[in-house]
Write an enzyme that holds these catalytic residues in place. Structure first.
Site, PDB file in Angstrom:
ATOM      1  CD  GLU A  61      -1.825  -2.370   1.241  1.00  0.00           C
ATOM      2  OE1 GLU A  61      -0.744  -2.666   1.790  1.00  0.00           O
ATOM      3  OE2 GLU A  61      -2.638  -3.232   0.844  1.00  0.00           O
ATOM      4  CG  HIS A 130     -11.769  -7.621   5.423  1.00  0.00           C
ATOM      5  ND1 HIS A 130     -11.343  -8.655   6.220  1.00  0.00           N
ATOM      6  CD2 HIS A 130     -10.942  -7.594   4.345  1.00  0.00           C
ATOM      7  CE1 HIS A 130     -10.299  -9.247   5.655  1.00  0.00           C
ATOM      8  NE2 HIS A 130     -10.031  -8.624   4.508  1.00  0.00           N
TER       9      HIS A 130
END
Lengths: 328, 420
Positions: A61, A130
């Site tokens: 990321e 998540h």
């Protein structure tokens, strides 16, 4: 007009902008190829615009964040997708120290026109990694806009506005809304203002301020309460940073009873800042203590269904809080 | 045995603070309910404060001649009986929820939200008249917004010429000034005498008037030869019949009262952006004693004849000189007429008696040569009338017209006028 979901509206917006401006590129984990992203937001874009404008990145990321800064300064309009908002954290240095400071440290000579897309929010049985709402981590960084659409219409108009914006924009997409919301939206080119909150329902008894899934709960609850003679003013924050103080203060002053709803933890959330602004600017219009309805101050969304429901700000909780405030 | 507190009582509708001028009890005294405990002074009026309890005086809480707000505890009395029978019962159900406690607390002393307070102030609503529709009867913003002001009972503090809140600031300034600046004027040989309560009240009122009211002045000359003749002709009989002398002053008051009917703007008050036109004509008259200046009021002065005014002025003056004026005699004045002529003054600039809009100074009547229309001279009794006006309300035009009417009214008296 075309009937589409929140997810399709975001894809449509990106597609229109990629067609309009060849400098728009999009990348991320599983974004390219036939997969088109873990939720399928970018499905078909690689086929239509080629692998050079829609491509995959390694599972790093920090690199997604940094690549966007480099492309942005070189004249591209980069869209970097973080697969989940929970995964932004390795890229925080790029987002805050690089992207959001670009204008400032070059006296405005350079800009970083970037959109960082990130699906956020709970209620999808996603568990710890998540389901989180990470907007508060990146909130309050001058130079970094944070926006999130809460309707299908806004999803298309806001992603287009974010792509056209010369500032880095963190674009949060509520993953529960992806396929839940379906709406007829105009097929022609339109944008919604990137820095304005939106009064989505008029009422003069209480003011409810929120965004994302909980805003949709509030709208449903408002309709239910309307039958009991309670009219709620409902405001979609839309621009999480910088906040549209004018609209928020005006809505708070209108009824004097303010309910702030977020699915994030109660303390230190965006709503804490909105509460402070209202307390500072609208004290003499308040008819009740400013009320926050939020998730518990516990680390994150649990995986077990029963516990997830317990954590989540549900429609019932919103309705009860609205009713209590109206009766105060 | 229990201790009870006596507070500075409300001494009148516009009175927010007062001072004790004299204690009538000492610590240790046994007193009965309704016994006078002290004399309090406010706005130049002395009132006795009665005790609310029977018992023994324990402690005096305020010093003599110190201004305190109405409601301030002034005296502690030890009573023989239990003050209140509500003794805490240790057996109270512990399970009684906290919520319930809060709710009862709310009923006892209502709390108002900032929005409710603001709207009530803006719309001048007395919240005690509003019915609450919120939780536990709480008054909500909507309750105040929807409250029909017309149904509100007449609430004197808000509508009388008495903008209390504005005054508070001015008053505190006035109160502080003498104390702090006193030493600056002192030199070793000077004698320092603390001003008494009445002098302090006068000082405060004067400071308030000059700081709050933008004064403007105008003087006209009136021919009162006819009044002098009339009085000369009547005074002996009047004194004989009524037992009091017939003065010039009531003639002027009469002329002013009649003129106010025609010029209501002079009989007005400035109240925070509003002009209040007073329907009643209540004339304040200045009465000087050796030590002080009092301004009692002739209420509804338009109901009196010259003879009636003479008697009323005489009555008020006697009350003032014997220290018997009460709050009711001092309140409600809408215009002041000041008889400066008695001091020999021919020209003066009066300070308006707040919150009135004007003060008229009636100067000394003097014999003067004045030209006649045929080119000669005549001897006439002339008087100067000096008007101070609140320039926020009254402009020169209205002041001039008012004084013109007063002059005409004065000229209308003749040796055939009746005094009764």
């Amino acid at each position: 007009m075309a009937m589409m979901t929140y997810l399709e509206a975001i894809r449509k917006g990106i597609e229109e902008e990629m067609t309009r401006d060849e400098k728009v590129v999009i990348f991320g984990e599983d974004v390219g190829g036939v997969k088109g992203g873990v939720f399928g937001v970018t499905k078909g874009l690689a086929e239509k615009f080629g692998d050079e404008r829609c491509f995959n990145t390694p599972l790093t990321e920090g690199q997604i964040g940094g690549l966007a800064v480099g492309l942005g300064t070189m004249g591209y309009r980069a869209i970097g997708e973080f697969q989940f908002a929970d995964y932004i954290l390795p890229a925080v240095n790029q987002l805050i120290s690089e992207a959001s400071r670009m204008r400032y440290r070059t006296k405005g000579d350079w800009t970083a026109p970037i959109v960082y897309r990130a699906p956020y929010g709970g209620g999808v049985r996603g568990g710890l990694y998540h389901s989180q709402s990470t907007e508060k981590v990146l909130f309050g960084q001058p130079g970094l806009r944070i926006v999130t659409p809460s309707s299908v219409y806004d999803a298309k108009g806001l992603i287009k506005a974010a792509i056209r914006c010369d500032d880095p924009v963190l674009f949060y997409e509520h993953k529960r809304l992806y396929r839940l919301l379906k709406e007829d939206v105009p097929e022609e080119d339109y944008v919604v203002p990137i820095d304005k909150a939106n009064v989505v329902r008029k009422g003069d008894d209480i003011t409810v301020i929120g965004y994302g899934m909980v805003l949709n709960h509030a709208l449903k609850a408002a309709d239910a309460l309307s039958e009991e003679g309670i009219e709620a003013e409902v405001v979609d924050v839309r621009s999480l940073y910088p906040l549209d103080k004018e609209t928020l203060i005006k809505a708070a002053k209108k009824t004097g009873k303010v309910l702030l709803v977020t699915e994030d933890n109660k303390e230190g959330s965006i709503m804490s800042e909105i509460a402070a602004i209202i307390a500072e600017e609208a004290l003499f219009y308040l008819d009740a203590p400013i009320k926050r309805l939020a998730g518990p101050d516990s680390p994150s969304m649990p995986y077990a269904l029963s516990l997830e429901r317990e954590f989540l700000v549900t429609e019932d909780k919103v309705l009860a809080a609205m009713k209590e405030l109206a009766e105060f | 045995m229990s201790l009870e507190t006596i507070e500075m009582p409300h001494l009148g509708e516009s009175v927010t603070e007062a001072s004790i001028s004299l204690w009538l009890v000492e610590v240790g005294d046994q007193i009965s309910k309704y016994d006078p405990i002290a004399e309090a002074i406010s706005d130049k009026v002395t009132t006795e404060i009665p005790s609310n309890f029977s018992g023994v005086v324990k402690e005096k809480l305020v010093d003599v001649d110190t201004n305190v707000d109405v409601g301030t505890p002034i005296l502690i009395i030890e009573t023989e009986t239990k003050a209140t029978e509500v003794k805490e019962d240790p057996q109270v159900d512990v399970a009684q929820s906290k919520k319930e406690e809060e709710e009862t607390a709310n009923e006892v002393s209502p709390r108002f939200s900032p929005a409710v307070m603001r709207i009530a102030q803006e719309k001048n609503i007395d919240l005690s008249h509003v019915t609450g529709s919120g939780k536990s009867g709480r008054i909500t913003r909507k309750d105040v917004l929807n409250f029909d002001g017309e149904t509100q009972k007449e609430t004197p503090p808000a509508s009388r010429p008495n903008p209390l809140k504005e005054l508070a600031a001015v008053q505190s300034e006035a109160r502080n000034e003498p104390e702090t600046s006193e030493s600056r004027f002192k030199d070793g040989k000077d004698e320092v005498v603390p001003a008494d309560g009445i002098r302090k009240a006068i000082a405060k009122k004067m400071v308030q008037s000059v700081t709050e009211i933008p004064h403007a002045w105008m003087t006209v000359e009136a021919d009162v030869t006819n009044i002098v003749k009339l009085r000369d002709a009547e005074k002996a009989t009047f004194k004989q019949q009524e037992g009091i002398p017939l003065a010039y002053f009531p003639f002027f008051v009469k002329a002013v009262v009649q003129a106010l009917k025609k010029h209501p703007i002079i009989n007005a008050s400035w109240d925070n952006g509003n002009i209040i036109y007073h329907k009643a004509i209540n004339i304040s008259v200045a009465v000087a004693t050796e030590e002080h200046l009092f301004v009692p009021v002739i209420h509804e002065a338009d109901n009196y004849s010259v003879s009636g005014l003479t008697k009323e002025i005489d009555r008020l003056a006697k009350l003032a000189r014997t220290g018997k004026l009460e709050t009711k005699h001092m309140q409600g004045g809408t215009l002041t007429v000041n008889n400066t002529g008695t001091f020999g003054s021919i020209q003066s600039m009066g300070i308006i008696n707040h919150p009135q809009a004007a003060i008229l100074q009636v100067e000394t009547i003097q014999k003067r040569f004045i030209p006649t229309p045929d080119g000669g001279f005549k001897v006439a009794d002339m008087v100067n009338l000096s008007l101070s006006m609140d320039h926020r309300i009254i402009d020169g035009l209205q002041a001039g017209r008012f004084l013109q009417t007063v002059k005409e009214n004065l000229a209308r008296f003749s040796d055939k006028s009746v005094l009764y």
